[in-house]
Design a protein around this motif. Structure first.
Motif, PDB file in Angstrom:
ATOM      1  N   MET A   1       1.150  -1.068  -0.017  1.00 40.18           N
ATOM      2  CA  MET A   1      -0.351  -0.194  -0.042  1.00 40.18           C
ATOM      3  C   MET A   1       1.259   1.301  -0.170  1.00 40.18           C
ATOM      4  O   MET A   1       1.533   1.518   0.957  1.00 40.18           O
ATOM      5  CB  MET A   1      -0.826   0.244   0.777  1.00 40.18           C
ATOM      6  CG  MET A   1      -1.566   1.051   1.598  1.00 40.18           C
ATOM      7  SD  MET A   1      -2.656   1.516   0.275  1.00 40.18           S
ATOM      8  CE  MET A   1      -4.028   0.655   1.059  1.00 40.18           C
TER       9      MET A   1
ATOM     10  N   ASN B   1      -1.252   6.443  -1.465  1.00 42.60           N
ATOM     11  CA  ASN B   1      -2.887   5.900  -1.498  1.00 42.60           C
ATOM     12  C   ASN B   1      -3.335   5.825  -0.438  1.00 42.60           C
ATOM     13  O   ASN B   1      -4.691   6.058   0.317  1.00 42.60           O
ATOM     14  CB  ASN B   1      -2.478   4.097  -2.176  1.00 42.60           C
ATOM     15  CG  ASN B   1      -2.186   4.895  -3.312  1.00 42.60           C
ATOM     16  OD1 ASN B   1      -2.086   6.014  -3.976  1.00 42.60           O
ATOM     17  ND2 ASN B   1      -2.727   3.335  -4.698  1.00 42.60           N
ATOM     18  N   LEU B   2      -2.543   5.287   0.928  1.00 41.24           N
ATOM     19  CA  LEU B   2      -3.038   5.399   2.191  1.00 41.24           C
ATOM     20  C   LEU B   2      -3.781   6.896   2.184  1.00 41.24           C
ATOM     21  O   LEU B   2      -4.883   6.887   3.484  1.00 41.24           O
ATOM     22  CB  LEU B   2      -1.908   5.105   2.645  1.00 41.24           C
ATOM     23  CG  LEU B   2      -2.243   4.677   4.279  1.00 41.24           C
ATOM     24  CD1 LEU B   2      -3.076   3.402   4.580  1.00 41.24           C
ATOM     25  CD2 LEU B   2      -1.376   4.110   5.581  1.00 41.24           C
TER      26      LEU B   2
ATOM     27  N   GLY C   1      -6.699   7.380   1.133  1.00 40.09           N
ATOM     28  CA  GLY C   1      -8.051   6.448   1.269  1.00 40.09           C
ATOM     29  C   GLY C   1      -8.704   7.593   3.071  1.00 40.09           C
ATOM     30  O   GLY C   1      -9.401   7.051   2.774  1.00 40.09           O
TER      31      GLY C   1
END
Lengths: 93, 284
Positions: A50, A54-55, A58
């Motif tokens: 991950m 992107n984390l 999110g």
């Protein structure tokens, strides 16, 4: 410490993340910690493929954060540093 | 799929003519007609291999305009639907006719559901006359994996992906609550050494957990008897080996020894807690 992907980290013990009632706990052989939901999400991805970028997207979406991505990234690294200091997590060599 | 050709039912050697069926049932040009139930699910469902057999009935659903619905005679009438039975090509068919306005009201209610943290989960989807939770779940499950055989355009206007998405979100919340509420009972009975009670509670909880995981893969189930088949198919397709292992230990292994029984209960209950945490914390 700068990491670009959560797979650069590894849990040090046989740690389990568990949801009990509305709370999240990390259980190990000799440890037990309560995490808030934000910490639980980050912990869930330790060792997973991950990217940090992107984390944080999110997290921003999940928690509807009205703060900058730089701030969220700072909080992620802060939390990971704490986990490393508590020897729950280490850099994956 | 708008299908006027033959359907080959799985696990049977029967070939079914849709054209013949439409001749066998009285219908109006404005009717929306679709086929559902286990025989059809076995054809259309992604995880439905093994569902439906030689003795299964075929469910035929008709959504009818109000005037014609009022004029329809049937064996059974209730406020939501009318139904009667026929045999077509040696297959027993259960014909269920719904009033289009009643269906649209239900689907509007689902579309307008508000997932407010201050509302009790069961109250998020208010039930109305004729639409209890079991009827709603059966209706939506069977429409989702159905084959439309008459008025496909109108069918697509009535049923769309956002309805199912909203309903699945609701069902997941409901099941999560039910699963959560059982843990205290399971652990409490272990502490009091009421292991048989705890074992049965764990098995019931795992049944709900299987339904929850199926929902995470957009799969609805309206009969408990089909949960295990769909779940095991899902595990095979998605390589969820650990999940299969828990099913094996919890339902299929010898647990007559109290030591073994306690071991299996703890293994399964901890697994569910971990899996729920894992799934609820996903952001990808």
């Amino acid at each position: 410490m700068i990491i670009l992907n959560m797979n650069e980290l590894k849990k040090t013990d046989n740690l389990h993340l568990r949801k009990l009632s509305d709370k999240y706990y990390v259980f190990g052989t000799e440890v037990c910690f309560e995490l808030n939901e934000l910490g639980a999400v980050i912990f869930r991805y330790i060792g997973s493929d991950m990217p940090i970028s992107n984390l944080l997207i999110g997290l921003k979406k999940r928690f509807n954060y009205d703060i900058s991505e730089e701030r969220i990234q700072h909080d992620i690294y802060d939390f990971i540093d704490n986990l490393i200091n508590l020897k729950l997590v280490k850099i994956n060599e | 799929m708008n299908n006027r050709t033959d359907i080959n039912f799985p696990n049977t050697d029967k070939k079914f003519s849709v054209y013949q069926l439409l001749n066998d049932i009285e219908h109006y040009d404005t009717d929306v007609i679709y086929l559902g139930g286990s025989l059809i699910d076995g054809v259309t469902g992604k995880y439905s291999n093994g569902i439906g057999n030689e003795l299964s009935d075929l469910d035929v659903f008709i959504i009818r305009d109000t005037k014609q619905y009022t004029d329809t005679n049937a064996v059974y009438n209730n406020s939501t639907k009318k139904n009667y039975f026929i045999s077509s090509q040696n297959i027993a068919c259960d014909i269920e006719i719904f009033n289009i306005n009643s269906v649209k009201d239900l689907l509007n209610t689902i579309s307008n559901m508000n997932f407010d943290v201050n509302t009790r989960v069961p109250n998020i989807l208010p039930q109305s006359e004729g639409w209890d939770s079991l009827t709603i779940n059966t209706f939506l499950t069977r429409s989702k994996n159905s084959i439309c055989i008459h008025n496909k355009k109108k069918f697509n206007e009535i049923f769309n992906d956002s309805i199912y998405s909203k309903y699945i979100s609701y069902r997941k919340l409901l099941l999560l609550n039910l699963i959560d509420n059982t843990f205290d009972d399971i652990w409490g009975n272990i502490e009091r050494e009421n292991l048989i009670t705890s074992l049965f509670l764990t098995r019931e909880q795992f049944q709900k957990f299987m339904n929850y995981i199926l929902l995470c893969y957009n799969e609805l189930v309206d009969r408990d008897k089909w949960t295990i088949t769909k779940f095991m198919n899902l595990c095979k397709v998605n390589k969820l080996d650990k999940y299969e292992e828990i099913v094996q230990k919890l339902y299929l292994e010898d647990v007559t020894s109290l030591i073994k029984m306690k071991e299996v209960i703890i293994l399964a209950a901890e697994f569910i807690e971990n899996a729920i945490a894992d799934v609820t914390l996903r952001i990808d």
